[in-house]
Structure formats: C-alpha cells, structure tokens
Design an enzyme around this catalytic site. Sequence first.
Site, short mmCIF file in Angstrom:
data_model
loop_
_atom_site.label_atom_id
_atom_site.label_comp_id
_atom_site.label_asym_id
_atom_site.label_seq_id
_atom_site.Cartn_x
_atom_site.Cartn_y
_atom_site.Cartn_z
CG PHE A 125 52.62 42.64 32.52
CD1 PHE A 125 52.05 43.71 31.86
CD2 PHE A 125 52.03 42.20 33.69
CE1 PHE A 125 50.90 44.33 32.36
CE2 PHE A 125 50.88 42.81 34.20
CZ PHE A 125 50.32 43.89 33.53
CG LEU A 127 51.31 45.13 37.96
CD1 LEU A 127 51.13 46.62 37.65
CD2 LEU A 127 50.02 44.39 37.56
CB SER A 134 47.37 40.88 46.02
OG SER A 134 47.68 39.52 45.86
N GLY A 340 49.55 6.32 40.86
CA GLY A 340 50.36 5.71 41.92
C GLY A 340 51.76 6.28 41.91
CD GLU A 364 48.40 36.88 33.48
OE1 GLU A 364 47.29 37.15 33.00
OE2 GLU A 364 49.29 36.29 32.86
CB SER A 367 42.61 31.46 44.01
OG SER A 367 43.13 30.63 43.00
N1 COS Z 1 39.39 47.77 33.75
C1 COS Z 1 39.38 49.11 33.78
N2 COS Z 1 39.42 49.84 34.92
C2 COS Z 1 39.46 49.17 36.09
C3 COS Z 1 39.47 47.76 36.13
C4 COS Z 1 39.42 47.05 34.91
N3 COS Z 1 39.42 45.73 34.88
N4 COS Z 1 39.50 47.37 37.44
C5 COS Z 1 39.51 48.49 38.17
N5 COS Z 1 39.50 49.56 37.34
C6 COS Z 1 39.45 50.96 37.76
C7 COS Z 1 38.30 51.17 38.74
O1 COS Z 1 37.09 51.42 38.04
C8 COS Z 1 38.77 52.38 39.52
O2 COS Z 1 38.56 53.57 38.78
P1 COS Z 1 37.38 54.60 39.19
O3 COS Z 1 37.67 55.01 40.61
O4 COS Z 1 37.54 55.71 38.20
O5 COS Z 1 36.10 53.84 39.05
C9 COS Z 1 40.27 52.20 39.60
O6 COS Z 1 40.63 51.33 38.51
C10 COS Z 1 40.70 51.58 40.92
O7 COS Z 1 40.02 50.35 41.09
P2 COS Z 1 39.84 49.65 42.51
O8 COS Z 1 39.30 50.65 43.48
O9 COS Z 1 39.11 48.38 42.33
O10 COS Z 1 41.36 49.40 42.93
P3 COS Z 1 41.98 48.49 44.06
O11 COS Z 1 43.31 49.03 44.41
O12 COS Z 1 41.02 48.31 45.18
O13 COS Z 1 42.16 47.10 43.24
C11 COS Z 1 42.47 44.72 43.04
C12 COS Z 1 42.22 45.93 43.91
C13 COS Z 1 42.67 43.59 43.99
C14 COS Z 1 41.27 44.45 42.14
C15 COS Z 1 43.70 44.93 42.09
O14 COS Z 1 44.76 45.47 42.82
C16 COS Z 1 44.14 43.61 41.45
O15 COS Z 1 43.60 43.17 40.45
N6 COS Z 1 45.18 42.98 42.04
C17 COS Z 1 45.77 41.76 41.47
C18 COS Z 1 46.91 42.18 40.67
C19 COS Z 1 47.49 41.12 39.83
O16 COS Z 1 46.81 40.48 39.06
N7 COS Z 1 48.82 40.98 39.97
C20 COS Z 1 49.54 40.06 39.17
C21 COS Z 1 50.45 40.80 38.24
S1 COS Z 1 50.80 40.00 36.76
S2 COS Z 1 51.69 38.39 37.25
#
Ligand code: COS
Length: 380
Positions: A125, A127, A134, A340, A364, A367
């Site tokens: 995966f 990403l 993040s 220990g 993923e 925290s």
């Molecule tokens: N399922 C479906 N849609 C989702 C969703 C989910 N779980 N989470 C967000 N969305 C949608 C939102 O609804 C939004 O769409 P709408 O505007 O149509 O409502 C869109 O995606 C954008 O969401 P959001 O505004 O929350 O985006 P951000 O950029 O602010 O997201 C976080 C921030 C921190 C939540 C996100 O970037 C994240 O999860 N980061 C961690 C990433 C991660 O886990 N990396 C590890 C990679 S694998 S090792």
Amino acid sequence: MPDRSFLSWPFFEPRHREYAERLDDWCAKNLPVDHHDVDAACRNLVRMLGDAGWLKPTAVDAADPAPLDVRTLCLTRETLARHDGLADFAFAMQGLGTGAISLFGEAHHKEWLAKTRTGDAISAFALSEPRSGSDVANMDMTARRDGGGFVLDGEKTWISNGGIADLYVVFARTGEAPGAKGISCFLVPADTPGLAVAERLEVIAPHPLARLSFENCRVPASAMIGKPGEGFKIAMSVLDVFRSTVGAAALGFARRALDESVSRVSSRNLFGAPLFDLQMVQGHIADMALDVDAAALLIYRAAWTKDMGAPRVTREAAMAKLYATDRAQSVIDKAVQLHGGDGIRKGHIVESLYREIRALRIYEGASDVQKVVIARQMLA
Ligand code: COS
C-alpha cells in the site's frame, strides 16, 4: 496458557471461535520462523500462510459469504502477533495492500486477488510520501493523463513490503480539484518500467520497508482503481477497515507480554517468596490485565460494528487503534520491568515485543492523528 475467555463475548459467532482455536493450534506448530533474513522470512511466511489458507480473509472472493470480515482479520492479527510479529506483518500487508482492490477495484479481482489470497503474489500500500505522512491530502506525487493511460512521477516512502511486493496500490494527484478531491488510486505491478526501490529502510523491528521512486512510470487507464479524484476517500475507507486490525496486532503483543509476565512472577522468587506476593507486582499485573481487556472491547466493538454493515467506523476504528497501541506499549514496558535484565536481553521475547510495538503507534495514522479523527467525529 493465554486467556481465551474473550471468545465467548457476543461480538463473535461460532465460526470465529472455531477459527481462532484452529489458527492458534497452527501457530503453535509453525511459528515463530527464523527472522535473520527478513525478506526471505516474509516471503516464506506469505507462502506458509497462503498454503495453509490463512490469507483467504485478506481479500474479497465471490464465493466468500463474509468478505473482509473485520472480526476475522482482527482475530488473525491478534493470534499471529502473539506468536510471531513478522507473521502478523506478512498477513496484514496482504490485506492493506489489496484493500482498495477488494473495495473499489472489481475489474482487478480475478487477476490479482486470486493470487494474493493464496500467497502467490505479495502486495503493498503506497500512500505516504517524504513530505506528507499524516497529511495525506497534501501529497506531491502526480499521475498525468497521457494518451490512453497515465504517467506517474514522484516518491513514496515507509512502504511496507517495498522491494518484495509484486503489486503496489499507489495514490497520486490527478488534479480534478485541489487537496483531497484531486487524488486517484492506481494498481502498479512491481515490474512496471520507471518504478524502482530508491532506498531500503532499516527500523528497530526489522521488516521489508522501502522508499520507492516513480519516474515516467506509465500505466494503462485500466490501472485506475475507483473513479478519478476518489483516491483520498478510497484510502480512508481502506484505513477504516484495517485500522482496527492494527489495534488487534497490538493486543496480541500485549497478551503475550501479560502471559510472559504472569509466568515470570509466579515462577521467580524474591525475598523468599514468589515475586507475585509483592503487592506492587500485583498492581502491575492488574493494570496490564485491565488494559488488555479494555483494548479488546474497543477493537471487537469496532470490528463488529463494521461487520454489521456500518458504512463508516471512522470513530470506532480510530479509538480502537489509538487505545490498543498506546496501552500495549505500557503493558509491554511493565513486562520488561518485571523481567529485569532478561527483559532487555537481545533475543528474549519481551525484548522483541518492546521493539515490535513502537511502530504501531505511528503507522496507519499516528496516535496524534487518531485523536484529531476522533475529535472531528465528535463535532460532525
Ligand atoms: N471514509 C470515507 N470518506 C472519508 C473518510 C473515511 N474514513 N474520512 C474522510 N473522508 C472524506 C471526508 O468526508 C471528506 O469528503 P467530503 O468533503 O465530501 O465530506 C474528504 O474525505 C476529506 O476529508 P477531511 O477533510 O477529513 O480530510 P483531511 O485532509 O483534513 O484529513 C486526516 C485529515 C488526518 C484525517 C487524514 O489525512 C488521515 O487520516 N491521515 C493519516 C493518514 C495515515 O493513516 N497514514 C498512514 C498511511 S498507511 S501506513
């Protein structure tokens, strides 16, 4: 003897109980494997897990009555992690790597999922990027339309199975809109010209990990998974399924640490009596048991909710991952203390758990990010 009483919780059906017992027996006979060469060990583990049929739950199959059953995924990760962290890793990445194909890439099911479910292909995966871990929506990698297909350019990093995978699920900016709405998802076979391993990354609990470079990497239009601009939602939906399973792996590590500690404090004497007679030690054991049970409740609540058909379990999965990984760190730290010197001795199971657990609070969704996700869900 590990505590199996949680299997009687109402989250589970008889098929889960039977599955968990059968898997535990298999693990007791086959794990751990030799980890000296992690690439070889992972390939071997994928082969072993595939041959024994344990990879089937990682991807959908038309004949499967309960595709991507999150309780089964969690039970598998918990059990494998209790026996061998690398076995858990090998299992988990087959699921995370193909999650987007399972959920959104029906056209690719026949060609790829048939192979990943049997261990004949390894998946990854892709990403995270050097500048956006993040903050997924801020990614730099691009996929430019060219003739009938796309050309991918950029870098991905911290890619588990990087270097040994046969297929990569890659997220790149296609530009339909700024930010989260301009990203798409692609299936890129490892032998695609222009895709290369730029660097192998060494970490405290070794597993195959790499930085990948994509230079003029051409894929056909059919490589796109889902629709243009849907990549961010696809990534988040995949994480909705698999985040609880990270908590489950942490739970497996914590259970092992607790079991080792109970055995240690009952068999070792201090001041003329078993270590367990000291109330401070009893306090540690009680705290560890409480953390384990509370984590298990959050994990199987999230898994059950998803399996019951909830379209999103963003809050539940974030809570399960955050709590289980943070508490497992504390449980394992206490186990080291109770052991220990042995607890920090290279090769001791508790020493390896101490190294294994740390990454789970980062990958993923760190925290800190889980807290952001939970807080936003409370306001939504
Ligand atoms: N399922 C479906 N849609 C989702 C969703 C989910 N779980 N989470 C967000 N969305 C949608 C939102 O609804 C939004 O769409 P709408 O505007 O149509 O409502 C869109 O995606 C954008 O969401 P959001 O505004 O929350 O985006 P951000 O950029 O602010 O997201 C976080 C921030 C921190 C939540 C996100 O970037 C994240 O999860 N980061 C961690 C990433 C991660 O886990 N990396 C590890 C990679 S694998 S090792």
